[in-house]
Design an enzyme around this catalytic site. Structure first.
Site, PDB file in Angstrom:
ATOM      1  N   TYR A  46       0.760  -1.179   0.092  1.00  0.00           N
ATOM      2  CA  TYR A  46       0.101   0.142   0.159  1.00  0.00           C
ATOM      3  C   TYR A  46       1.030   1.144  -0.096  1.00  0.00           C
ATOM      4  O   TYR A  46       1.849   1.132   0.809  1.00  0.00           O
ATOM      5  CB  TYR A  46      -0.935   0.030   1.166  1.00  0.00           C
ATOM      6  CG  TYR A  46      -2.216  -0.010   0.858  1.00  0.00           C
ATOM      7  CD1 TYR A  46      -2.752   0.926   0.118  1.00  0.00           C
ATOM      8  CD2 TYR A  46      -3.183  -1.050   1.451  1.00  0.00           C
ATOM      9  CE1 TYR A  46      -4.048   0.595  -0.522  1.00  0.00           C
ATOM     10  CE2 TYR A  46      -4.486  -1.218   1.017  1.00  0.00           C
ATOM     11  CZ  TYR A  46      -5.041  -0.241   0.098  1.00  0.00           C
ATOM     12  OH  TYR A  46      -6.480  -0.215  -0.226  1.00  0.00           O
ATOM     13  N   GLU A  48      -0.598   4.739  -0.731  1.00  0.00           N
ATOM     14  CA  GLU A  48      -1.330   5.921  -0.942  1.00  0.00           C
ATOM     15  C   GLU A  48      -0.602   7.159  -0.657  1.00  0.00           C
ATOM     16  O   GLU A  48       0.162   7.329   0.240  1.00  0.00           O
ATOM     17  CB  GLU A  48      -2.761   5.944  -0.103  1.00  0.00           C
ATOM     18  CG  GLU A  48      -3.749   5.246  -0.549  1.00  0.00           C
ATOM     19  CD  GLU A  48      -4.942   4.978   0.227  1.00  0.00           C
ATOM     20  OE1 GLU A  48      -5.057   5.942   1.139  1.00  0.00           O
ATOM     21  OE2 GLU A  48      -5.748   4.398   0.024  1.00  0.00           O
ATOM     22  N   ASP A 190      -5.368  13.451 -25.378  1.00  0.00           N
ATOM     23  CA  ASP A 190      -5.297  12.046 -25.159  1.00  0.00           C
ATOM     24  C   ASP A 190      -4.624  11.245 -26.166  1.00  0.00           C
ATOM     25  O   ASP A 190      -5.254  10.935 -27.203  1.00  0.00           O
ATOM     26  CB  ASP A 190      -6.501  11.461 -24.907  1.00  0.00           C
ATOM     27  CG  ASP A 190      -6.716  10.125 -24.648  1.00  0.00           C
ATOM     28  OD1 ASP A 190      -5.845   9.397 -24.755  1.00  0.00           O
ATOM     29  OD2 ASP A 190      -8.103   9.778 -24.313  1.00  0.00           O
ATOM     30  N   THR A 216      -2.465   6.085 -22.262  1.00  0.00           N
ATOM     31  CA  THR A 216      -2.355   4.661 -21.681  1.00  0.00           C
ATOM     32  C   THR A 216      -0.823   4.310 -21.881  1.00  0.00           C
ATOM     33  O   THR A 216      -0.026   4.851 -22.829  1.00  0.00           O
ATOM     34  CB  THR A 216      -3.413   3.854 -22.254  1.00  0.00           C
ATOM     35  OG1 THR A 216      -3.253   3.642 -23.659  1.00  0.00           O
ATOM     36  CG2 THR A 216      -4.822   4.075 -21.987  1.00  0.00           C
ATOM     37  N   LYS A 219      -0.656   0.265 -25.340  1.00  0.00           N
ATOM     38  CA  LYS A 219      -1.168   0.216 -26.818  1.00  0.00           C
ATOM     39  C   LYS A 219       0.166   0.082 -27.641  1.00  0.00           C
ATOM     40  O   LYS A 219       0.843  -0.538 -27.497  1.00  0.00           O
ATOM     41  CB  LYS A 219      -2.239   1.388 -27.055  1.00  0.00           C
ATOM     42  CG  LYS A 219      -3.417   1.242 -26.214  1.00  0.00           C
ATOM     43  CD  LYS A 219      -4.379   2.454 -26.791  1.00  0.00           C
ATOM     44  CE  LYS A 219      -5.771   2.109 -26.134  1.00  0.00           C
ATOM     45  NZ  LYS A 219      -5.705   2.943 -24.890  1.00  0.00           N
ATOM     46  N   ARG A 225      -0.904  -2.608 -18.519  1.00  0.00           N
ATOM     47  CA  ARG A 225      -2.049  -1.996 -18.900  1.00  0.00           C
ATOM     48  C   ARG A 225      -2.230  -0.823 -17.885  1.00  0.00           C
ATOM     49  O   ARG A 225      -2.041  -1.152 -16.461  1.00  0.00           O
ATOM     50  CB  ARG A 225      -3.368  -3.070 -18.635  1.00  0.00           C
ATOM     51  CG  ARG A 225      -4.664  -2.816 -19.125  1.00  0.00           C
ATOM     52  CD  ARG A 225      -5.208  -3.899 -19.173  1.00  0.00           C
ATOM     53  NE  ARG A 225      -5.025  -4.479 -20.514  1.00  0.00           N
ATOM     54  CZ  ARG A 225      -5.299  -4.093 -21.774  1.00  0.00           C
ATOM     55  NH1 ARG A 225      -6.385  -3.203 -21.895  1.00  0.00           N
ATOM     56  NH2 ARG A 225      -4.741  -4.785 -22.859  1.00  0.00           N
TER      57      ARG A 225
END
Ligand code: DSN
Length: 403
Positions: A46, A48, A190, A216, A219, A225
């Site tokens: 974790y 955060e 984008d 992203t 691609k 991903r």
């Protein structure tokens, strides 16, 4: 027992990926190093917050990993700042919109039907519920910058949005930024689909021109991903960081962030530029071959093109997609500009070569693939013949686990 089932299904999916020709323009095969990071023990942690400002202890090493991912992203794209935490491109877009338009506002973009993305104002996406979207049109399938300027002057948007999911031509980001300046609005890009081309300097970069760039990483960029946000503006990165965490997301996926760091480093290698050149070459060769065969296809300046299967073969995109799946060719139905069919039917297919080029596809095979598809959709080759031709190509390519 359940785990055994999953293992078996992964084995079957591996076989499917190895034996088939992957032409989904948004897919690729990540390297072993990227996949190893994705499945590493970092998934246990974790973290955060951001490096040096976490809400949990034990973040010494994940801090270093995330800083490295940010550094590599900035080096690759020539950006001053980066946020590598978005879990996906949609999450990146949600955070970017929130950072740029905290009180909502009007966004001028391209509709999904013309090649935009769900998060660019589709009625079924959060985006159209939280922001007022208006759209510019394509002219003969191409961006018409004078028309965009005219629409921008009429609509007076707060934000001009560019970057698309099914646009086969080069995008003039400089011209679009000038339009945004002329009407006094923000400019966001984008670049999810063409990030690999931008990284390899085979497409104009939006980074010097846009206020914020989202992407992203899986691609054409060939990473894990996930999502990414870039900006050169110090005020915006502060807003972006809090829009990602804590506004939209909780704990970052540090295993994926490690894989992003590796992917950015891989894309900095000269071999990546050669790979992207191959993608563009193969795509163009396949599109051209369809035209030579008498089919209705777009040209291509990038990693994808559109094939009008309704006019070429008298079937819908949905029918063509299903038919090609029978012979091991995977691609997706896609709206073509001014499509008369619904999105779940479509008149077209979107065809891309990012994935197959990773496996070793060359121009001659890209042309052969056009012939296999053409003959099968026309009904001049049988399922058995077409399947055999597909296997004779993929058996010569790299196995996906060795990439
Ligand atoms: N769904 C992706 C694509 O296939 O283009 C975009 O996020």
């Amino acid at each position: 027992m359940k785990n055994k089932e999953i293992k078996e299904l992964i084995k079957l999916e591996t076989k499917r990926q190895n034996e088939g020709i992957e032409l989904i323009a948004s897919e690729n095969y990540a390297s072993k190093e990227v996949r190893n990071a994705c499945s590493s023990i970092l998934t246990n942690k974790y973290a955060e917050g951001y490096p040096g400002r976490r809400y949990y202890g034990g973040c010494e090493f994940v801090d270093k990993i995330e800083r490295l991912a940010i550094k590599n992203a900035c080096e690759l794209f020539g950006s001053k700042f980066a946020n590598v935490q978005p879990h996906s491109g949609s999450q990146a877009n949600a955070a970017a919109y929130h950072a740029l338009l905290p009180n909502g506002g009007k966004i001028l973009s391209l509709t999904l039907n013309d090649g935009g993305h769900l998060t660019h104002g589709s009625p079924v996406s959060f985006s159209s519920h939280e922001y007022n979207f208006v759209f510019y049109a394509l002219k003969d399938g191409h961006l018409d910058y004078d028309e965009i300027l005219k629409t921008a002057k009429e609509e007076k948007p707060d934000l001009l949005l560019a970057g698309y999911s099914a646009y086969p031509y080069a995008i003039d980001f400089k011209r679009l930024s000038e339009i945004a300046k002329e009407v006094g609005c923000l400019f966001m890009v984008d670049m999810a689909h063409i990030a690999g081309l931008v990284a390899a300097k085979e497409h104009m970069s939006p980074v010097p021109y846009a206020d914020v760039v989202t992407s992203t990483t899986h691609k054409t960029l060939r990473g894990p991903r996930g999502g990414l946000i870039l900006t050169n503006n110090e005020e915006f990165i502060k807003k972006i960081n809090s829009a990602v965490f804590p506004f939209h997301q909780g704990g970052p996926l540090e295993h994926i962030i490690a894989a992003k760091a590796i992917c950015f480093a891989e894309a900095l290698q000269p071999s990546f530029k050669e790979y992207i050149k191959g993608v563009v070459r193969n795509t163009k060769a396949c599109a051209l071959e369809f035209k030579k065969l008498g089919a209705v296809a777009s040209d291509s300046d990038n990693h994808l093109f559109l094939l009008n299967v309704l006019d070429s073969y008298g079937i819908t995109g949905k029918e063509a997609q299903n038919k090609l799946e029978e012979i091991g060719i995977t691609l997706n139905k896609n709206m073509i500009p001014n499509d008369t069919k619904k999105p779940n039917e479509t008149s077209g297919l979107r065809i891309g070569f990012a994935a197959s080029t990773t496996r070793g596809c060359i121009q001659e095979q890209a042309r052969k693939i056009a012939n296999i598809i053409h003959n099968y959709l026309k009904g001049t080759s049988s399922t058995e013949e077409a399947k055999k031709e597909v296997r004779s190509i993929t058996s010569r390519w790299k196995k996906i686990t060795s990439i």
